[in-house]
Write an enzyme that holds these catalytic residues in place. Structure first.
Site, PDB file in Angstrom:
ATOM      1  N   TRP A  78       0.810  -1.213   0.000  1.00 47.31           N
ATOM      2  CA  TRP A  78       0.000   0.000   0.000  1.00 47.31           C
ATOM      3  C   TRP A  78       0.842   1.261   0.000  1.00 47.31           C
ATOM      4  O   TRP A  78       0.389   2.319  -0.416  1.00 47.31           O
ATOM      5  CB  TRP A  78      -0.989  -0.028   1.177  1.00 47.31           C
ATOM      6  CG  TRP A  78      -2.038  -1.071   0.956  1.00 47.31           C
ATOM      7  CD1 TRP A  78      -2.127  -2.290   1.570  1.00 47.31           C
ATOM      8  CD2 TRP A  78      -3.118  -1.021   0.012  1.00 47.31           C
ATOM      9  NE1 TRP A  78      -3.186  -2.995   1.071  1.00 47.31           N
ATOM     10  CE2 TRP A  78      -3.818  -2.245   0.113  1.00 47.31           C
ATOM     11  CE3 TRP A  78      -3.546  -0.075  -0.912  1.00 47.31           C
ATOM     12  CZ2 TRP A  78      -4.934  -2.533  -0.674  1.00 47.31           C
ATOM     13  CZ3 TRP A  78      -4.666  -0.364  -1.694  1.00 47.31           C
ATOM     14  CH2 TRP A  78      -5.344  -1.590  -1.577  1.00 47.31           C
ATOM     15  N   CYS A 105     -10.866 -12.812  -3.091  1.00 49.35           N
ATOM     16  CA  CYS A 105     -10.805 -14.105  -2.406  1.00 49.35           C
ATOM     17  C   CYS A 105      -9.752 -14.981  -3.060  1.00 49.35           C
ATOM     18  O   CYS A 105      -9.759 -15.181  -4.274  1.00 49.35           O
ATOM     19  CB  CYS A 105     -12.180 -14.774  -2.478  1.00 49.35           C
ATOM     20  SG  CYS A 105     -12.234 -16.398  -1.717  1.00 49.35           S
ATOM     21  N   LEU A 161      -0.958 -13.715  -3.980  1.00 50.41           N
ATOM     22  CA  LEU A 161      -1.687 -13.368  -5.198  1.00 50.41           C
ATOM     23  C   LEU A 161      -2.452 -12.060  -5.048  1.00 50.41           C
ATOM     24  O   LEU A 161      -2.707 -11.369  -6.024  1.00 50.41           O
ATOM     25  CB  LEU A 161      -2.681 -14.482  -5.555  1.00 50.41           C
ATOM     26  CG  LEU A 161      -2.126 -15.702  -6.275  1.00 50.41           C
ATOM     27  CD1 LEU A 161      -3.214 -16.740  -6.453  1.00 50.41           C
ATOM     28  CD2 LEU A 161      -1.563 -15.297  -7.632  1.00 50.41           C
ATOM     29  N   LEU A 204     -21.306  -3.815   0.132  1.00 50.34           N
ATOM     30  CA  LEU A 204     -21.830  -5.148   0.476  1.00 50.34           C
ATOM     31  C   LEU A 204     -20.763  -6.060   1.066  1.00 50.34           C
ATOM     32  O   LEU A 204     -19.633  -5.973   0.701  1.00 50.34           O
ATOM     33  CB  LEU A 204     -22.415  -5.785  -0.781  1.00 50.34           C
ATOM     34  CG  LEU A 204     -23.463  -4.915  -1.453  1.00 50.34           C
ATOM     35  CD1 LEU A 204     -23.858  -5.514  -2.798  1.00 50.34           C
ATOM     36  CD2 LEU A 204     -24.688  -4.760  -0.570  1.00 50.34           C
TER      37      LEU A 204
END
Lengths: 432, 352
Positions: free
Chosen positions: A49, A183, A193, A432
C-alpha cells in the site's frame, strides 16, 4: 466472541458494557491514529500500500495536502495494455456471472474460502442471486469480474471484482470502482496473489478511464476515511447462543433472553409496505435528498434505485411508509440478505442475517421505522439483524436492543484524499 | 514583566520540545525491542513436534474431526496439513492440486523473502552490498511477477533505473529458477537463516489466516458481550450444578440435604435452571427427587413455561407426564401453551 462455558461473570458487566459501547461508537481521528501507531509498533508495514496512491500514514493530520485525486489520470494509451504476470501455473479469466456454471464456480470459491470470523466458526455465504445482484449494477463491466484459474485443472482459485459507481465526496461526484469479493483459495494464501489481483483490477478500471475506487477492509491499511462498528440485534437468540454467535452469561437464563428479544407479530406503522416498481421515482427523490447530507455517499439515480433497492427475493428487501391520507411516500428502510455457513455445528448449518442498508425517515420516527424493519425480518425468519453505526443508525441501536459486535469495518478511497477523516455518522455509503 | 513572559514562554517551549524528544525515543525503543524479540525468538531451537501437537489439539477442540483427512501429499511441510486440515472435511472432491498448491520451493521462497524483509531493516543488512540487494530485487520480481514488461524509468531516477535494470537483465528466467537462486543467495549471506524459519513460519501462517479477513472486503462480526442479567443475582451451588448439567454434583447436594426446591434471588428452583439449559438428565433426577414441577419463579413462570419459551419439547413432555400444569398463568397472564412454538400441536388443545 463470548464463550458460554466461561466463568460466571459479575453483574457489574452491565455498566462496563455501556461504557464500552459509548467509547466504541465514538470513532475519531485519534482512534485511527492510535491503531496506526499500534500497527507500526508491531513492525507491520504495508509494503504494497505504500506504493499505491492512497492516503499514507505519515500524512495523517497534514492539512497542507490538497483534498481530491492524489494522482492525475494518465492518458489511456499509457495504461498497461496486457494483464500483469501471474505465477506461471495460473492464468487470468473473466467471469461471466450470467453463466450458471461460472456463477456456481465463483459461489463455491467464495463459500469455501471467503471471510470468516476470528474463531473460524462462521464463513460468509453470499448466494448466487446475491452475487449476480452485487456484480451486475447498471453499466457494469464484465472485464472487472476477474478470476484466476490453475492452468492444468482450470480450477477457479481466486477472484476479485469491481463495479462502477458514482460516489459523491463532499461536493464532487466522482466515478469510482467499488472493489469487493477479493478471495484467494485457502491453499494458495502463501503465494501473495492478492497484490497482483489488486493491481490487475486497478489496471482494468483505468482502462475504462476511471481513476478512483472505494473499498472496505477489516484491517487497518493506509489510510481509512472512517472506521465503523458492527452492531447486532438478536432475532432468534436461542439459535444464536446455540451456534456461538452470542453467549449466555452464567447468571442469565435462556428464557429471559428470549423474552427480552421478543417482537410484536406485525408491524405498527400505518401505511408500512413493501416497495414496488411504481415507487422508484419517489424513493429516488427521498433517498437523494437524504444522502445529500453525508460527506461520502452514493449518487443514486432511478436506474440505481431500481437495481439496488427494488426488492429481490433473498437478496434485498425494501419497505416504505405511504401516508394513508395523502399517499405520499414519507419513509423508507431496506436490508440485504447475507447468510453465513455455520462451521462445525451439528444442529445448524446456516445463519440467516439481514444487514441494514439505506434508511430514510422524514415523518415516521427512525426508531419506529427500524423496529418495523426488525419485525419484518423476524417474520421472514432471519436470525440476526446487523447494522453499522453509519448515517443515523447510532440513534436507534441501543434502544432497539442491538449489541456491539467484535467487527470493525474500515472504509477506504483509492487515489482520493480526504483532508479530514470522517465520523461514521458522516458516511452515507454501505458496501456489500 | 516582559522578561517574565519571555521566560515562561521559553520554559513552555522547552517542555514541549523535550516531551517530543522523549516520545520519539520511546517509539524508537519500541521498534528496537520488537527487533530484539524477533531475533531472540529465532534463537529458540526448532521444536516442530510441540508445535504440531498444539495445533492438532486446538483443531480437535474446535470439534473438527478429520484433521489429517484427505491430504494426499503428506510430504510437504509438517505443520501445513494440520493448519489447513481444519476445513478438510469440506474441501473439494478433486485432488488435482498439482501446480495449485504451494510447493516446498514456494514455501522456502516466501520464508526467505520474509527473512530478508526483516533482516533488511536490521543492522545486519549493512554488510550486504547494493549489488546483491539489486540482484535479490530482480529475482524477487521474476519469481512473483515474471519477466520485466514495465517501461524503463527515466535516467534521472537513479535507484528506480538500477532496480529496473536488475529485473530486465534476468530476461525470461523461469520463476522457479529465480526462487531457487534467491534462496541460494540468502543462504550464502546468512547461512543460519533457515533455522529461524519456524518462528517465521508461525508468523506467516498467522498472517495467512488473518488474510482471510486481512486484505479487502467485509468483516464477519458477532457479539462482544454475553447476554447478562441487568442486576445482581444470587444463586447457590445447587442451581449452578443444575444449570451446568453436572448430575453427580446435583445428586450430592440433594443427598447432603440441600432442598430440592431451593430458590435463587429470582425465585428460580434448580428445576428451572435445568430446564432453561436443556439438561434432560438433571430434569429427570430433580423430578425423581421430588422437585415441585409447578413451582413458580418471581415472574410467575413454572418450569413448563421455561420449556415452552426455550423450545425444549422433550423436556416439556416429560414435565407434563409428571403433572405439570398446562393452565398456570405467569405474571403476564400467559400459560405455557401461549408461549410454545405453534408446531407443538399436542399442547394446543388445552389452550381453550
Amino acid at each position: 466472541m463470548a464463550d458460554s462455558s466461561s466463568p460466571p461473570e459479575e453483574p457489574t458487566q452491565t455498566s462496563d458494557s455501556d461504557m464500552n459501547a459509548n467509547s466504541l461508537s465514538e470513532t475519531s481521528i485519534e482512534t485511527i491514529a492510535q491503531k496506526v501507531q499500534d500497527s507500526l509498533s508491531l513492525g507491520k508495514r504495508h509494503k504494497f500500500w505504500e506504493t499505491q496512491p492512497v492516503g499514507q500514514f505519515k500524512d495523517i493530520g497534514d492539512t497542507s495536502l490538497p483534498g481530491g485525486p492524489i494522482e492525475d489520470p494518465t492518458p489511456l494509451s499509457e495504461v498497461k495494455q496486457e494483464p500483469y504476470n501471474l505465477p506461471s501455473v495460473y492464468e487470468w479469466t473473466t467471469c461471466d456471472l450470467d453463466s450458471d456454471e461460472v456463477c456456481g464456480e465463483v459461489f463455491s470459491l467464495l463459500s469455501n474460502n471467503y471471510v470468516e470470523d476470528d474463531e473460524n466458526m462462521f464463513r460468509f455465504n453470499y448466494s448466487k442471486e446475491f452475487l449476480r445482484w452485487a456484480l451486475h449494477p447498471p453499466g457494469y463491466y464484465r472485464s472487472w469480474h476477474i478470476g484466476v484459474r490453475a492452468k492444468g485443472s482450470k480450477k477457479l482459485v481466486a477472484f476479485i471484482s469491481g463495479i462502477p459507481a458514482r460516489i459523491r465526496v463532499r461536493n464532487e461526484v466522482v466515478k469510482m470502482a467499488e472493489i469487493n469479493f477479493l478471495c484467494v483459495h485457502k491453499k494458495l494464501r502463501s503465494k501473495r496473489l492478492a497484490p497482483v489481483m489488486i493491481k490487475e483490477v486497478t489496471r482494468r478500471v483505468h482502462l475504462e478511464n476511471i481513476w478512483q475506487a472505494a473499498y472496505t477492509a477489516g484491517v487497518v491499511l493506509p489510510t481509512p476515511i472512517t472506521t465503523c462498528q458492527y452492531w447486532h440485534r438478536s432475532l432468534n437468540p436461542k439459535k444464536l447462543i446455540d451456534v456461538g454467535f452470542s453467549g449466555l452469561g452464567a447468571r442469565m437464563t435462556m428464557s429471559r433472553t428470549i423474552k427480552l428479544y421478543k417482537l410484536p407479530e406485525s408491524t405498527v406503522t400505518p401505511g408500512f409496505r413493501k416497495m414496488e416498481v411504481r415507487d422508484i421515482p419517489a424513493v429516488t427523490r427521498l433517498l437523494r435528498n437524504y444522502l445529500s447530507h453525508y460527506a461520502v455517499a452514493p449518487d443514486f439515480d432511478e436506474d440505481d434505485v431500481q437495481h439496488w433497492l427494488l426488492p429481490t427475493e433473498n437478496v434485498v428487501d425494501s419497505y416504505l411508509v405511504e401516508s394513508p391520507e395523502s399517499h405520499e411516500l414519507t419513509d423508507f428502510c431496506s436490508f440485504y440478505t447475507l447468510p453465513s455457513t455455520i462451521l462445525g455445528n451439528q444442529n445448524y448449518s446456516l445463519l440467516k442475517a439481514a444487514y441494514s442498508y439505506y434508511n430514510v425517515s422524514t415523518r415516521t420516527p427512525l426508531l419506529q421505522l427500524m423496529n418495523d424493519a426488525l419485525i419484518v425480518a423476524k417474520q421472514r425468519d432471519y436470525d440476526v439483524f446487523n447494522a453499522l453505526d453509519v448515517m443515523e443508525n447510532g440513534t436507534f441501536l441501543k434502544e432497539l436492543k442491538f449489541g456491539p459486535g467484535d467487527g470493525q469495518l474500515h472504509y477506504y478511497l483509492y487515489n482520493y484524499r480526504l483532508n479530514q477523516a470522517l465520523k461514521p455518522t458522516e458516511l452515507g455509503l454501505v458496501l456489500l | 514583566m516582559e522578561e517574565w513572559r519571555e521566560l515562561t514562554q521559553s520554559v513552555i517551549i522547552g517542555l514541549i520540545f523535550s516531551f517530543l524528544v522523549a516520545k520519539l525515543i520511546s517509539v524508537l525503543m519500541s521498534f528496537r525491542e520488537d527487533k530484539l524479540r524477533l531475533v531472540r525468538e529465532s534463537d529458540i531451537p526448532e521444536e516442530p513436534n510441540s508445535l504440531t501437537t498444539e495445533t492438532s489439539f486446538a483443531a480437535t477442540e474446535r470439534g473438527n474431526q478429520s484433521i489429517y483427512g484427505e491430504h494426499k501429499q503428506p510430504a510437504h511441510g509438517e505443520q501445513k496439513p494440520l493448519l489447513e486440515g481444519i476445513h478438510a472435511q469440506e474441501e473439494d472432491e478433486d485432488d488435482d492440486w498439482e501446480g495449485v498448491e504451494s510447493t516446498e520451493l514456494d514455501e522456502a521462497f516466501s520464508a526467505a523473502t520474509a527473512f530478508v524483509a526483516t533482516a533488511a531493516s536490521d543492522r545486519l543488512s549493512q554488510k550486504v552490498s547494493t549489488d546483491i540487494q539489486l540482484q535479490l530485487y530482480g529475482l524477487y520480481k521474476i519469481a512473483t511477477e515474471g519477466p520485466c514488461t514495465v517501461p524503463q524509468p527515466s535516467a534521472l531516477k537513479v535507484s528506480a533505473r538500477a532496480k529496473w535494470n536488475a529485473w530486465q537483465r534476468l530476461g525470461a528466467m523461469p520463476p522457479e529458477e529465480a526462487m531457487q537462486k534467491y534462496i541460494t543467495i540468502v543462504t550464502e549471506l546468512y547461512p543460519t537463516w533457515a533455522s529461524g524459519s519456524t518462528s517465521k513460519k508461525k508468523e506467516e501462517s498467522g498472517d495467512n489466516s488473518s488474510s482471510a479477513k486481512g486484505t479487502m472486503g467485509p468483516v464477519f462480526s458477532s457479539f462482544v458481550y454475553e447476554e447478562h442479567a441487568d442486576h445482581e443475582i444470587k444463586m447457590d451451588a445447587i442451581h449452578a450444578s443444575a444449570r451446568e448439567g453436572e448430575t453427580t454434583d446435583l445428586l450430592k447436594y440433594i443427598e447432603d440435604g440441600v432442598s430440592v426446591n431451593l430458590r435463587d434471588s429470582e425465585g428460580r428452583s434448580p428445576l428451572h435452571w435445568a430446564v432453561d439449559r436443556g439438561h434432560v438428565n438433571n430434569v429427570e433426577l430433580l423430578i425423581r427427587k421430588g422437585a415441585d414441577v409447578n413451582i413458580q419463579d418471581d415472574e410467575g413462570q413454572t418450569p413448563l413455561h421455561y420449556a415452552a419459551l426455550c423450545d425444549r419439547e422433550a423436556i416439556a413432555k416429560l414435565l407434563v407426564e409428571h403433572s405439570a400444569g398446562l393452565d398456570i398463568k405467569d405474571n403476564d397472564g400467559n400459560t405455557p401453551s401461549d408461549l410454545c412454538e405453534p408446531s407443538w400441536l399436542w399442547m394446543r388443545p388445552c389452550t381453550n
